[in-house]
Design an enzyme around this catalytic site. Structure first.
Site, PDB file in Angstrom:
ATOM      1  N   GLY A 239       0.830  -1.199   0.000  1.00 43.96           N
ATOM      2  CA  GLY A 239       0.000   0.000   0.000  1.00 43.96           C
ATOM      3  C   GLY A 239       0.861   1.245   0.000  1.00 43.96           C
ATOM      4  O   GLY A 239       2.042   1.201  -0.382  1.00 43.96           O
ATOM      5  N   SER A 240       0.294   2.326   0.453  1.00 40.60           N
ATOM      6  CA  SER A 240       0.988   3.613   0.342  1.00 40.60           C
ATOM      7  C   SER A 240       2.094   3.753   1.385  1.00 40.60           C
ATOM      8  O   SER A 240       2.058   3.132   2.451  1.00 40.60           O
ATOM      9  CB  SER A 240      -0.021   4.749   0.513  1.00 40.60           C
ATOM     10  OG  SER A 240      -0.563   4.696   1.805  1.00 40.60           O
ATOM     11  N   THR A 241       3.033   4.608   1.064  1.00 45.27           N
ATOM     12  CA  THR A 241       4.128   4.885   1.996  1.00 45.27           C
ATOM     13  C   THR A 241       3.577   5.501   3.289  1.00 45.27           C
ATOM     14  O   THR A 241       4.060   5.198   4.386  1.00 45.27           O
ATOM     15  CB  THR A 241       5.149   5.811   1.318  1.00 45.27           C
ATOM     16  OG1 THR A 241       5.695   5.099   0.194  1.00 45.27           O
ATOM     17  CG2 THR A 241       6.276   6.203   2.249  1.00 45.27           C
ATOM     18  N   THR A 243       0.731   4.900   4.817  1.00 43.37           N
ATOM     19  CA  THR A 243       0.236   3.841   5.708  1.00 43.37           C
ATOM     20  C   THR A 243       1.399   2.994   6.223  1.00 43.37           C
ATOM     21  O   THR A 243       1.397   2.575   7.384  1.00 43.37           O
ATOM     22  CB  THR A 243      -0.798   2.962   4.970  1.00 43.37           C
ATOM     23  OG1 THR A 243      -1.839   3.802   4.472  1.00 43.37           O
ATOM     24  CG2 THR A 243      -1.413   1.934   5.897  1.00 43.37           C
ATOM     25  N   GLY A 244       2.396   2.761   5.383  1.00 41.26           N
ATOM     26  CA  GLY A 244       3.575   2.005   5.819  1.00 41.26           C
ATOM     27  C   GLY A 244       4.215   2.623   7.057  1.00 41.26           C
ATOM     28  O   GLY A 244       4.634   1.914   7.984  1.00 41.26           O
ATOM     29  N   GLU A 262       5.756  -3.136   1.019  1.00 42.82           N
ATOM     30  CA  GLU A 262       5.827  -2.858  -0.430  1.00 42.82           C
ATOM     31  C   GLU A 262       4.981  -1.617  -0.659  1.00 42.82           C
ATOM     32  O   GLU A 262       3.756  -1.686  -0.692  1.00 42.82           O
ATOM     33  CB  GLU A 262       5.279  -4.034  -1.236  1.00 42.82           C
ATOM     34  CG  GLU A 262       6.012  -5.347  -1.028  1.00 42.82           C
ATOM     35  CD  GLU A 262       7.387  -5.375  -1.664  1.00 42.82           C
ATOM     36  OE1 GLU A 262       7.605  -4.653  -2.660  1.00 42.82           O
ATOM     37  OE2 GLU A 262       8.253  -6.100  -1.152  1.00 42.82           O
ATOM     38  N   CYS A 297       2.007   0.268  -9.008  1.00 38.27           N
ATOM     39  CA  CYS A 297       3.075   0.775  -8.134  1.00 38.27           C
ATOM     40  C   CYS A 297       4.344   1.046  -8.938  1.00 38.27           C
ATOM     41  O   CYS A 297       5.102   1.949  -8.629  1.00 38.27           O
ATOM     42  CB  CYS A 297       3.334  -0.202  -7.004  1.00 38.27           C
ATOM     43  SG  CYS A 297       3.658  -1.871  -7.558  1.00 38.27           S
TER      44      CYS A 297
END
Ligand code: NAD
Length: 498
Positions: A239-241, A243-244, A262, A297
């Protein structure tokens, strides 16, 4: 909103219940979220928004399966057999799964089916690679034997994105399960329906109960509960950076679970000066950032062109972009559907609106004007590497083209974003590309002197993102090893203990 052709209507309402211990079960609370079709705006399903109690149930089932050794106790070859049987079932059901993915997030139906078939084939190939196991015998001198044993991690949670719903889930299921772990999967709330069906297909294929559990829910409910769960040993995220970052905090604040992230990308396509008027190149470059409406992505959304080629190639690329049109994802020849949701469309519009005054839009495609989620593909030209169009992931069909002077300049520009997911290099001089590939901040590098599709074996290409694109190997045998922990074991027999 337009009606879908009759063949596109689902024959029965999709099963929205969660998958726990090999069965479909009702959620413990009545909270739901709505899954809608971005093309028609219509409601597809109301899906349980699982909270901590349901996540606890799923984690407990996964733990029980892991401790019982019904899965972890099998040989890698036995697990590979069962996962290959699962992949075959997925391939057989690809039309049904593709219909679900396509209707939930707008991907053209043919692309959805091809990507599911591709992911099922990649899972089979990965299972074959893993058959021999991951343990390494280090030495066997005299009466001693040293082994580097690859042990499963235990209970792994996977939180996934919506852009290729079933394929991304399959990638996680394959690597995590081949390594001997049990899994709790939380698909994206935008597209959970096809992913839930994977639970049924796994049970049919004979994967033991509790090995694959699936809980639908929002990020802030099911996702957050998994991220902070004390009995989840590892969390694999796609998912998105943004949320990471939150997940790293949750892992640190809970049980220090291992992370595999990822995340986003802003990948360059670099075109060198020896290409001349290479046939098909402009089309391939445009496909590189408009595939799946740019919701990829690895989208090559920064086009770096050698200054001697720029003025010749840019009009060809612009012509291709202007010829593209978004439309009904159920139409057989349609290449670009709508974006996945109203909220995502608004985000892409907002980010494009942040272009600098010096960023010129030189081409814009068409929309059919029939869905509020359509977004016309766009090509910009800009020379300022600080532009938001260069630095931010848009996740839509938008690219910005920039000139470079020489290979050093190309590498400098290519590496000048926070991301490091992938890069594409085009040149006729393969020998010159080799050393350049090493200098790129990118988990996956495609260096090519051809615009034909890559050979099928490429699906096994392992790689690991760099920078703020995350970390953790994806793909191939190394992608399976990423979900194991190495245990060094020394057996020595000298017979001196009496
Ligand atoms: P997202 O980060 O919004 O959501 C991804 C998942 O995280 C969803 O399941 C969501 O419910 C969950 N989530 C959201 N907030 C959470 C929270 N606070 N706690 C726990 N879980 C939470 O991303 P998205 O919009 O679904 O997907 C697009 C992004 O995914 C893009 O940045 C794209 O580049 C990235 N992506 C990366 C890869 C890769 O392999 N690197 C592949 C596909 C997509």
């Amino acid at each position: 909103m337009p009606e879908l052709p009759p063949a596109a209507q689902p024959s029965h309402p999709p099963d929205t219940r969660l998958v726990v211990a090999g069965e479909r079960v009702q959620p413990s609370a009545a909270d739901c979220f709505r899954v809608t079709d971005p093309w028609t705006g219509g409601l597809l399903a109301e899906v349980p928004d699982c909270g901590a109690p349901d996540v606890d149930r799923a984690v407990a089932a996964a733990r029980l399966a892991f401790e019982s050794a019904s899965w972890a106790g099998l040989s890698t070859g036995q697990r590979a057999d069962l996962l290959s049987a699962f992949a075959a079932r997925v391939a057989a059901r690809a039309p049904e799964l593709a219909m679900l993915d396509s209707r939930q997030m707008g991907m053209p139906l043919a692309l959805a089916e091809a990507s599911i078939q591709g992911a099922a084939a990649a899972l089979s190939a990965q299972a074959d690679q893993a058959r021999a196991g991951l343990d390494v015998r280090l030495s066997s001198a005299g009466t001693a034997l040293a082994v580097a044993a690859a042990r499963p991690l235990g209970v792994v949670a996977a939180i996934t994105a919506w852009n290729f719903p079933v394929p991304i889930a399959l990638g996680r299921i394959g690597a995590v399960l081949l390594a001997g772990n049990s899994l709790v999967l939380k698909p994206s709330e935008i597209a959970p329906l096809g992913c839930l069906r994977l639970g049924d297909l796994a049970a049919e294929a004979g994967i033991p109960s509790g090995v694959l559990n699936i809980v639908p829910g929002r990020g802030t409910t099911a996702g957050a509960a998994l991220a902070s769960h004390g009995d989840v040993d590892a969390l694999a995220f796609t998912g998105s950076t943004a949320t990471g970052r939150l997940l790293m905090q949750a892992a640190g604040a809970s049980n220090l679970k291992r992370l595999h992230l990822e995340c986003g990308g802003k990948s360059p396509q670099i075109l060198f000066d020896d290409l001349g008027d290479a046939k098909g190149l402009a089309g391939a470059v445009v496909a590189g950032f408009t595939h799946n409406s740019g919701q990829l992505c690895t989208a090559g959304s920064r086009i770096l062109i050698h200054e001697t080629l720029f003025d010749r190639l840019l009009p060809l690329i612009a012509e291709r972009v202007a010829a593209l049109s978004t439309g009904n994802p159920m139409a057989p020849e349609q290449l670009l559907g709508p974006l996945a949701s109203r909220a995502h469309t608004a985000t892409v519009e907002r980010l494009v609106g942040q272009a600098l005054p010096g960023d010129r839009c030189v081409a814009e495609g068409q929309t059919s004007g029939r869905s509020a989620c359509e977004f016309a593909p766009r090509l910009f030209v800009g020379e300022d590497p600080a532009s938001p169009l260069v630095q931010q992931e848009l996740f839509g069909p938008v690219a910005i083209a920039t000139r470079f002077r020489d290979p050093d300049d190309a590498i400098r520009l290519a590496n000048a974003t926070p991301y490091g997911l992938s890069a594409t290099l085009w040149s006729r001089d393969m020998a010159a590309l080799m050393p350049l590939a090493h200098r790129l901040k990118a988990g996956f590098v495609i260096a090519s002197d051809s615009v034909s599709p890559a050979d099928p074996g490429v699906s096994a290409l392992p790689g690991e993102p760099a920078g703020q694109s995350g970390f953790g190997v994806e793909g191939g045998l190394q992608g399976v090893a990423a979900f194991t922990r190495l245990q060094g074991v020394l057996f020595q027999s000298k017979g001196t203990l009496q």
